[in-house]
Write an enzyme that holds these catalytic residues in place. Structure first.
Site, PDB file in Angstrom:
ATOM      1  N   CYS A   1       0.828  -1.212   0.000  1.00  6.11           N
ATOM      2  CA  CYS A   1       0.000   0.000   0.000  1.00  6.11           C
ATOM      3  C   CYS A   1       0.862   1.262   0.000  1.00  6.11           C
ATOM      4  CB  CYS A   1      -0.950   0.011   1.198  1.00  6.11           C
ATOM      5  SG  CYS A   1      -0.090  -0.021   2.778  1.00  6.11           S
TER       6      CYS A   1
ATOM      7  N   CYS B   1      -3.100  -3.162   8.684  1.00  5.52           N
ATOM      8  CA  CYS B   1      -2.549  -1.833   8.980  1.00  5.52           C
ATOM      9  C   CYS B   1      -1.989  -1.783  10.397  1.00  5.52           C
ATOM     10  CB  CYS B   1      -3.622  -0.766   8.821  1.00  5.52           C
ATOM     11  SG  CYS B   1      -4.525  -0.888   7.273  1.00  5.52           S
TER      12      CYS B   1
HETATM   13 FE1  FES Z   1      -1.508   0.655   4.248  1.00  8.35          FE
HETATM   14 FE2  FES Z   1      -3.449   0.807   6.017  1.00  8.35          FE
HETATM   15  S1  FES Z   1      -3.641   0.669   3.881  1.00  8.35           S
HETATM   16  S2  FES Z   1      -1.372   0.648   6.353  1.00  8.35           S
END
Ligand code: FES
Length: 147
Positions: free
Chosen positions: A33, A103
């Site tokens: 991400c 996360c």
């Molecule tokens: Fe990357 Fe939450 S989407 S840490």
């Protein structure tokens, strides 16, 4: 979708910032991400965490979990801090949506990375502490299987 506690920590994150000359600093990211977390620990001679700060370039759940994680480790010994898992952080926040569970790993791993840095600087070994990874992408897969 998010608990009140998550929203509170997201809107008013605790312990944001940096510590100059910190005892340990840890940075971890998640290549999937692109989010990044940095933790600073100030640890006294007795091995107790006197102060902790974090900075993140991360999503709301990463902000909230890191904020809660800093609250949970503040004032604790190094060994006690090691026992603060992402699960404990999530419980303290009254849960996270399943897609956001990963996360919470950023906070846990960043604390471990900062503890590792502290141990290395002081030439000590912290029992039970594994060498942290700089990209938690791999760990994430293990966690997703668990939940
Ligand atoms: Fe990357 Fe939450 S989407 S840490």
């Amino acid at each position: 979708m998010y608990s009140e506690k998550v929203m509170d920590h997201f809107n008013h994150p605790r312990n944001v910032g940096e510590i100059e000359n910190a005892s340990g600093v840890g940075t971890v990211g998640n290549a999937k991400c692109g989010d990044i977390m940095r933790m600073y620990l100030d640890i006294d001679d007795e091995g107790r965490i006197q102060d902790v700060k974090f900075k993140t370039f991360g999503c709301g759940a990463a902000v909230a979990t890191s904020s809660m994680a800093t609250e949970l480790v503040k004032g604790k010994t190094v060994q006690e801090a090691l026992a603060v898992t992402n699960k404990a952080v999530m419980e303290a926040l009254d849960g996270l949506p399943p897609v956001k569970v990963h996360c919470s790993l950023l906070a846990e791993e960043a604390i471990h990375a900062a503890l590792w840095d502290y141990a290395e600087k002081n030439g000590i070994t912290i029992e039970g502490l594994e060498r942290p990874v700089s990209d938690i992408g791999e760990k994430e897969e293990e966690v997703e299987e668990e939940y």
